[in-house]
Design an enzyme around this catalytic site. Structure first.
Site, PDB file in Angstrom:
ATOM      1  CB  CYS A   1      -0.912   0.132   1.151  1.00 28.45           C
ATOM      2  SG  CYS A   1      -0.024  -0.055   2.857  1.00 28.45           S
TER       3      CYS A   1
ATOM      4  CG  HIS B   1       4.728  -6.899   6.691  1.00 31.04           C
ATOM      5  ND1 HIS B   1       5.210  -7.283   5.369  1.00 31.04           N
ATOM      6  CD2 HIS B   1       4.554  -5.843   6.818  1.00 31.04           C
ATOM      7  CE1 HIS B   1       5.231  -5.971   4.566  1.00 31.04           C
ATOM      8  NE2 HIS B   1       4.738  -5.315   5.513  1.00 31.04           N
TER       9      HIS B   1
ATOM     10  CG  ASN C   1       1.129 -10.032   4.865  1.00 29.62           C
ATOM     11  OD1 ASN C   1       1.308 -10.216   5.974  1.00 29.62           O
ATOM     12  ND2 ASN C   1       0.152 -10.644   4.030  1.00 29.62           N
ATOM     13  CB  ALA C   2       4.846  -6.796   0.958  1.00 25.78           C
TER      14      ALA C   2
ATOM     15  NE  ARG D   1      10.396 -27.800  -9.431  1.00 19.74           N
ATOM     16  CZ  ARG D   1       9.120 -28.586  -9.578  1.00 19.74           C
ATOM     17  NH1 ARG D   1       9.020 -29.548  -8.787  1.00 19.74           N
ATOM     18  NH2 ARG D   1       8.223 -28.400 -10.379  1.00 19.74           N
TER      19      ARG D   1
ATOM     20  N   GLY E   1      -5.597 -12.291  11.610  1.00 18.44           N
ATOM     21  CA  GLY E   1      -6.548 -13.088  10.985  1.00 18.44           C
ATOM     22  C   GLY E   1      -7.064 -12.549   9.503  1.00 18.44           C
TER      23      GLY E   1
ATOM     24  CG  HIS F   1      -2.215  -8.386   7.159  1.00 17.91           C
ATOM     25  ND1 HIS F   1      -3.214  -7.831   7.691  1.00 17.91           N
ATOM     26  CD2 HIS F   1      -1.767  -7.638   6.270  1.00 17.91           C
ATOM     27  CE1 HIS F   1      -3.170  -6.354   7.328  1.00 17.91           C
ATOM     28  NE2 HIS F   1      -2.091  -6.347   6.585  1.00 17.91           N
TER      29      HIS F   1
ATOM     30  CG  ASP G   1       1.803  -3.533   8.925  1.00 17.41           C
ATOM     31  OD1 ASP G   1       2.733  -2.765   9.203  1.00 17.41           O
ATOM     32  OD2 ASP G   1       1.351  -3.821   8.043  1.00 17.41           O
TER      33      ASP G   1
ATOM     34  CB  ALA H   1      -4.206   0.067   3.617  1.00 24.15           C
TER      35      ALA H   1
END
Lengths: 443, 443
Positions: free
Chosen positions: B175, B263, B266-267, B274, B310, B312, B334, B370
């Site tokens: 975001c 995090h 995420n991202a 593999r 719960g 992310h 976050d 966000a």
């Protein structure tokens, strides 16, 4: 295969098992480091040649009836169990000789058993890829459990067939023949299992085991949950695999009776952190509460197969899976008939061709992996190197754990009463290797 | 938030910390279940009001100088540490008042600190999203470590700023404002870090800490490994995040000095079996040998942040990560400025708007998350429910573990000499809740 620091095991010699008539009644292994749970315990181990079983110390027996074997500190482990092997040494368990030349099929199978045991595998589930109905009906009677008829001289022993397919997700067929999968469509007729595999292969007389011991199927397919329930009731393991199931769909599979995942990571959706899929099944959970979501309790987590050939999976993926649920990990070879053969291009079933290059097998003209060419001893070595687990913990993944998954108490352990399927391993390091001898004192 | 079976914690009241001049010299907590390692140990705990530190039993002290507090069996834990929080209660650490109205910025920040401590968080890293250079230069002097100037009455304490960006992978900006990321292109000029964050924010006088304590960056970016080395040398944590790094690229980041992952999941790229990517970093490995591949030793594994709201992450993903490396897991909120505010559509930085609906925050018109609107106590409760870990183990993820990651020995533990940042928790179950009081006896 070398390691700069780790223990290195290698099955490098076979002690041809003697027929019981030629042996003293009891074999006494001395100076052995016996694999007991997570420990290597120095103790004697006794085998009763009359029963082919491990036994306690016999009483009042003359020395002439005892054959002592000094293992000189070497490791004594249960024989390895491979629950997913499609063939080896040029023989494919799904090959059509079962239809056209059953005498040859039986002879080649016998030859495979004699060679397979030299790799440390004393019992296994001969695994059929997705086939047309007729092939199942003809091959499965050859592949059923060796059972009480087994003799040490016949080599590795079948614990029943593993039917890997054909009830797969069409998008996750891997190297299997699409025709064999598609021919079933989304049928869910009540007697489909019996029609496909053959009624006689799914049932057995009381006290014995049906020819089929495991079925891999996709739990999201129409009728799959009902099939899982039916198989489980009959003691046949319904393993989740070749599937596009979401986490919730897979949980329903486990709740219906599935207690195994076929080659975790391969031929299934990737983990997404908000849709963890099959990999999420093995995550530890002592508390299953998560709002309204479907979830598993800790003791409901399935076992899972892992192909530790360094080609199918990155070592870090194996570490993640082992770290999440070490008691659930079962090393499998997923070997096909080209294991032990020269590099080259080979005809395979259903008109397809496989390219073998070293340990890598692919469907010709594609990047689709077509099984492996590794043996179970090498998988154990890789697990040792990649996870840093102990030797007993690595051996557990090919002995105690698969035996527990299959519900077979006489395999995978060295307790009195267990079948005397034994592997002798010499502790070594790096390229020095690990001298191992395979014993199978079964009668 | 209820659980049908698990322990439920809730910060529900605050004991306003008294100024030291108003207190007897020593506070003696009695009948406390003190969090020590993985145990809850019933023992007294002493605090020296003069130093704001936990102390041993003082000798020859008159009773009038001792304030006993009977905790009646309640749990006494170190105050929580949040290493990634972008704002709360309407205040954003990156808001432009730092440029236009610094008096207001300071006052609002003070107000946030007083409210944040009521959530159980006694110290934190005020976290800036990707910004233009000017904003860093003006905001960071406000966000540096509270240090020896802290007083209990000011509430939660800064341990230094966390600059989450702007050296990100363009494909993993989440975001964050793309302009702030793109403006840097792929520059790798030697003094880039100092130019972007401000020279004075990266350095400090001997014995003190620079304003910046952590930087999140993508290790695959041009010059990133050199930046990681430079930051690490100065005691600034270089955390891997908002990245498209492969497993091998991420390993190089860790080998260059990164000891944290921002995090996790995420991202960043998803796990592929593999190409395991960042998730593979936290897999246990006692033996790092894998042919010629780059790999990590067991003790080189980074810490990693987890958003346990719960939304992310699926609980199974959190279980997998916790199972792989429980000592590495650090719960983070976050949280953004909308935490603690009403649902609605809000203006955000860089002309973007955020939609808040319950705990879910998304960039308007997109499905991009966000940040979160959760507090750290709720994250602890979720971890308890979803992994089934013990209360001390859950508390560790917001105390001992983040303190160790930051290298701050006086936080996150209850040993004599540690700062007396304390949270009092009452053990309860389900909807009965958990009465907690937050103490911060700092001077």
């Amino acid at each position: 295969m070398t390691s700069s620091s780790g223990t290195m095991l290698q099955v490098c010699s076979l002690q041809p098992p003697a027929e019981p008539a030629m042996s003293p009644r009891y074999i006494k292994f001395t100076n052995a480091r016996v694999v007991l749970g997570s420990e290597l315990v120095t103790q004697d181990l006794w085998v009763d040649s009359a029963s082919g079983k491990i036994c306690g110390v016999p009483k009042d027996v003359l020395a002439v009836y005892i054959k002592p074997i000094d293992l000189k500190g070497r490791i004594l482990a249960p024989g390895f169990i491979d629950v997913q092997i499609n063939g080896a040494f040029g023989f494919d368990f799904s090959n059509l000789d079962c239809l056209t030349n059953p005498v040859k099929f039986r002879r080649d199978l016998h030859s495979l058993n004699q060679r397979l045991i030299q790799t440390g595998t004393t019992s296994y589930l001969p695994t059929m890829t997705s086939q047309f109905t007729k092939t199942y009906h003809h091959a499965l009677p050859f592949l059923g459990p060796t059972g009480t008829g087994r003799r040490a001289s016949t080599g590795a022993e079948s614990l029943g067939a593993h039917c890997e397919g054909p009830f797969f997700a069409h998008t996750q067929k891997g190297c299997h023949s699409p025709e064999a999968i598609l021919s079933l469509g989304n049928t869910s007729e009540p007697e489909l299992l019996a029609r496909v595999y053959g009624e006689e292969n799914l049932f057995s007389s009381p006290g014995s085991t049906p020819n089929v011991k495991m079925v891999t199927l996709a739990p999201e397919r129409l009728g799959a949950l009902d099939s899982i329930r039916k198989l489980s009731e009959r003691g046949i393991v319904a393993s989740i695999g070749h599937t596009a199931a979401t986490y919730d769909q897979a949980v329903l599979g486990v709740k219906s009776g599935s207690k195994m995942v076929t080659h975790l990571f391969n031929a299934m959706n990737q983990l997404h952190h908000r849709e963890p899929g099959i990999f999420g099944l093995i995550a530890s959970s002592k508390d299953r509460v998560f709002d309204e979501r479907v979830d598993l309790a800790d003791d409901g987590r399935p076992y899972f197969g892992i192909i530790a050939d360094g080609i199918h999976l990155h070592p870090a993926s194996i570490r993640l899976a082992y770290g999440a649920h070490p008691e659930g990990l079962i090393l499998i070879t997923d070997a096909v008939m080209f294991m032990g053969m020269e590099d080259g291009v080979y005809e395979w079933t259903n008109g397809q061709r496989t390219v073998k290059q070293g340990m890598t097998l692919k469907l010709e003209g594609t990047s689709t992996l077509a099984g492996s060419a590794i043996d179970l001893m090498s998988c154990v070595n890789n697990l040792l190197r990649w996870t840093g687990c102990s030797i007993p913990d690595a051996i557990r993944t090919v002995t105690t754990t698969p035996a527990a998954m299959l519900g077979i108490s006489v395999k995978g352990n060295l307790s009195p009463g267990a079948d005397a399927d034994l592997v002798v391993l010499e502790s070594g390091h790096d390229a020095d290797g690990f001298t191992a001898e395979v014993w199978n004192s079964s009668i």
